[in-house]
Enzyme design. Structure first.
Site, PDB file in Angstrom:
ATOM      1  N   SER A 225     -12.145   5.478  -5.346  1.00 60.71           N
ATOM      2  CA  SER A 225     -11.749   3.934  -5.505  1.00 60.71           C
ATOM      3  C   SER A 225     -13.216   3.454  -6.288  1.00 60.71           C
ATOM      4  O   SER A 225     -13.295   2.836  -6.882  1.00 60.71           O
ATOM      5  CB  SER A 225     -11.984   3.385  -4.127  1.00 60.71           C
ATOM      6  OG  SER A 225     -12.356   4.249  -3.222  1.00 60.71           O
ATOM      7  N   HIS A 253      -5.084   3.528  -6.089  1.00 62.44           N
ATOM      8  CA  HIS A 253      -5.649   3.147  -8.055  1.00 62.44           C
ATOM      9  C   HIS A 253      -4.519   4.142  -8.260  1.00 62.44           C
ATOM     10  O   HIS A 253      -5.026   4.300  -9.552  1.00 62.44           O
ATOM     11  CB  HIS A 253      -7.355   3.591  -7.214  1.00 62.44           C
ATOM     12  CG  HIS A 253      -7.959   2.532  -6.664  1.00 62.44           C
ATOM     13  ND1 HIS A 253      -8.074   1.426  -6.976  1.00 62.44           N
ATOM     14  CD2 HIS A 253      -7.872   2.793  -5.070  1.00 62.44           C
ATOM     15  CE1 HIS A 253      -8.840   0.724  -6.297  1.00 62.44           C
ATOM     16  NE2 HIS A 253      -8.595   1.853  -5.048  1.00 62.44           N
ATOM     17  N   LYS A 284      -2.439  -3.236  -6.014  1.00 60.95           N
ATOM     18  CA  LYS A 284      -3.497  -3.023  -7.243  1.00 60.95           C
ATOM     19  C   LYS A 284      -3.055  -2.911  -8.587  1.00 60.95           C
ATOM     20  O   LYS A 284      -2.471  -3.650  -8.857  1.00 60.95           O
ATOM     21  CB  LYS A 284      -4.387  -1.888  -6.697  1.00 60.95           C
ATOM     22  CG  LYS A 284      -5.135  -1.848  -5.730  1.00 60.95           C
ATOM     23  CD  LYS A 284      -5.750  -1.114  -5.078  1.00 60.95           C
ATOM     24  CE  LYS A 284      -6.711  -1.186  -3.969  1.00 60.95           C
ATOM     25  NZ  LYS A 284      -7.616  -1.992  -3.448  1.00 60.95           N
TER      26      LYS A 284
HETATM   27  C1  LIG Z   1      -8.137   3.807  -1.551  1.00 63.33           C
HETATM   28  C2  LIG Z   1      -8.286   2.840  -0.646  1.00 63.33           C
HETATM   29  N1  LIG Z   1      -7.558   2.481   0.122  1.00 63.33           N
HETATM   30  C3  LIG Z   1      -6.543   1.703   1.286  1.00 63.33           C
HETATM   31  C4  LIG Z   1      -7.543   0.499   0.334  1.00 63.33           C
HETATM   32  C5  LIG Z   1      -7.023  -0.942   0.921  1.00 63.33           C
HETATM   33  O1  LIG Z   1      -6.020  -1.428   0.753  1.00 63.33           O
HETATM   34  P1  LIG Z   1      -5.784  -2.832   1.115  1.00 63.33           P
HETATM   35  O2  LIG Z   1      -7.020  -3.703   0.103  1.00 63.33           O
HETATM   36  O3  LIG Z   1      -4.357  -3.368   0.618  1.00 63.33           O
HETATM   37  O4  LIG Z   1      -6.142  -3.810   2.749  1.00 63.33           O
HETATM   38  C6  LIG Z   1      -8.418   0.381  -0.764  1.00 63.33           C
HETATM   39  C7  LIG Z   1      -8.566  -0.980  -1.091  1.00 63.33           C
HETATM   40  O5  LIG Z   1      -8.553  -2.082  -0.763  1.00 63.33           O
HETATM   41  C8  LIG Z   1      -8.357   1.005  -1.494  1.00 63.33           C
HETATM   42  O6  LIG Z   1      -8.778   1.464  -2.319  1.00 63.33           O
END
Ligand SMILES: Cc1ncc(COP(=O)(O)O)c(C=O)c1O
Length: 436
Positions: A225, A253, A284
């Site tokens: 990320s 992502h 996303k």
């Molecule tokens: C790699 C990754 N996993 C999990 C999440 C968490 O997802 P959420 O925003 O839906 O809680 C994020 C970012 O928000 C992320 O970048």
């Protein structure tokens, strides 16, 4: 006892320009008052405001789009080029997705009214789960209200006392929090290997092969990320087979972005159906909100009873579920959206590199522009803001100070004009501050 701060309180007070969020986690203060640390952080906020470095929580006034209305710090409304969103295909703003949300709200109401195990499972939740399982080439899938919740729940829901979990050191915080939860609850052993370093993963697996009396789970982000690079999944699977370990990937992502049909990292590498647990967020590429995990039917069923964020939390709203079913349909049938995103990714990666910026090996829609200094990163973000370009600064402790960066997130809907305007602004500031 773990000390979180880099400075004592006295040092911090006279060194506020170098402070970071980590210093306020457990600051050394004489006060035992629960909220004393909040007072200290408040001072830092005031300092950041006074020095034009506070870019947290800028207020958005309309749909998140490639151009988005943002309320300025002085109350002015700016129409900004949005380079800070993870809605890669702008499906949050797609007319058919919005209509699907409205129809679902019309039919089921605004909320589901209960946790999924009791009265909170609607037929549209089941429809969404079936579609996600097929999209991810897995037997079964379940959805959560957020990606954070799904990662936390999968990890604490499945790992037990004799198990070993082996993480890439750049895995998302929700995975790390889940591992800490499993460690605290059951005593699960938590290990980290150097980012994308297969030699180091082998060493960790070797160690686990001696020490571990339960099972071994390797966890990686499909796309990382903060850097936008991709996990070497085939090599990870080979090592997992050799050491008899299981594999979980977080496709937050990668979903929609990687693979011919947008099915993610396994499709990109041709290893669909070989991953034990495929997790991700629905916020996303799909542009709505929520998290999911897909895998074997009985494993998903187990998690429905032992994943805390599923058992103890009200199910996703009907509007979100309706919107997600439509968003998934669009993502599957509109190959043009993915082609547009990749046109933008390839163009920006090439042009930024030609300008002399270090983009840290980005391979996807997340493009870090390395600045290497926290204060300068925040100041450049502010200058970009004044030029109507919205980027997110990423500073310590999210990354090391030497790797602090502007994090660009590309969307399929960015026009060439958006991209060129961003490049010109970055070139101007990069030269002004000696970054290029
Ligand atoms: C790699 C990754 N996993 C999990 C999440 C968490 O997802 P959420 O925003 O839906 O809680 C994020 C970012 O928000 C992320 O970048």
């Amino acid at each position: 006892m773990l000390k979180h701060q880099e400075y004592t309180y006295e040092e911090l007070d006279s060194n506020i320009a170098n402070a970071s969020l980590v210093d306020y986690l457990e600051p050394e203060t004489t006060s035992k008052h629960l909220f004393a640390k909040a007072d200290l952080l408040d001072k830092w906020g005031i300092y950041l405001n006074q020095t034009n470095q506070n870019l947290f929580r800028r207020v958005i006034l309309g749909p998140c789009s490639h151009r988005t209305l943002v309320k300025d710090f002085n109350g002015l409304v700016r129409n900004m080029i949005m380079m800070g969103s993870n809605s890669y295909f702008e499906l949050n703003n797609h007319p058919e997705v919005k209509l699907a949300a409205l129809k679902a709200i019309e039919k089921y109401g605004a909320g589901s009214g209960s946790v999924p195990l009791l009265a909170g499972t609607l037929d549209i939740h089941q429809e969404l789960e079936a579609k996600l399982a097929a999209f991810k080439s897995c037997e079964s899938a379940m959805v959560f209200s957020s990606g954070f919740q799904s990662n936390y729940s999968i990890i604490t829901g499945i790992l037990r006392s004799n198990d070993y979990v082996i993480n890439d050191m750049l895995n998302h915080a929700s995975i790390v929090e889940g591992c800490k939860g499993a460690q605290a609850k059951f005593g699960t052993k938590v290990e980290f290997f150097a980012h994308n370093n297969m030699k180091n993963l082998r060493q960790k697996l070797e160690k686990a092969a001696h020490d571990c009396t339960g099972d071994k789970l390797i966890i990686v982000d499909g796309v990382f990320s903060m850097d936008g690079d991709i996990a070497p999944l085939p090599e990870i699977l080979t090592l997992a087979k050799e050491y008899n370990a299981k594999v979980m990937i977080d496709e937050a992502h990668a979903t929609g972005v990687l693979g011919k049909n947008g099915r993610g990292t396994p499709e990109h590498f041709g290893v669909e159906g070989e991953i034990d647990l495929v997790a991700g967020t629905l916020s996303k590429g799909l542009g709505v909100v929520g998290g999911f995990v897909a895998g074997k039917r009985e494993v998903i069923q187990y998690l429905r009873f032992y994943g805390p964020g599923y058992v103890f939390s009200t199910s996703m709203t009907p509007g979100d579920a309706g919107a997600l079913i439509k968003a998934l349909e669009i993502l599957e049938k509109d190959a043009n959206l993915r082609a547009q995103l990749w046109r933008n990714i390839n163009y920006m990666q090439k042009e930024l590199t030609n300008l002399g910026f270090n983009i840290n090996g980005s391979e996807t829609a997340i493009i870090p522009v390395i600045i290497g200094d926290d204060t300068l990163t925040r100041l450049m973000t502010y200058e970009l803001h004044k030029m109507d370009i919205f980027v997110n600064p990423v500073t310590y402790p999210a990354v090391s100070r030497k790797r602090s960066r502007l994090r660009l997130s590309l969307m399929a809907t960015h026009t060439m004009e958006d991209l060129d305007q961003t490049l010109s602004a970055l070139e101007l500031l990069g030269k002004k501050y000696g970054v290029i």
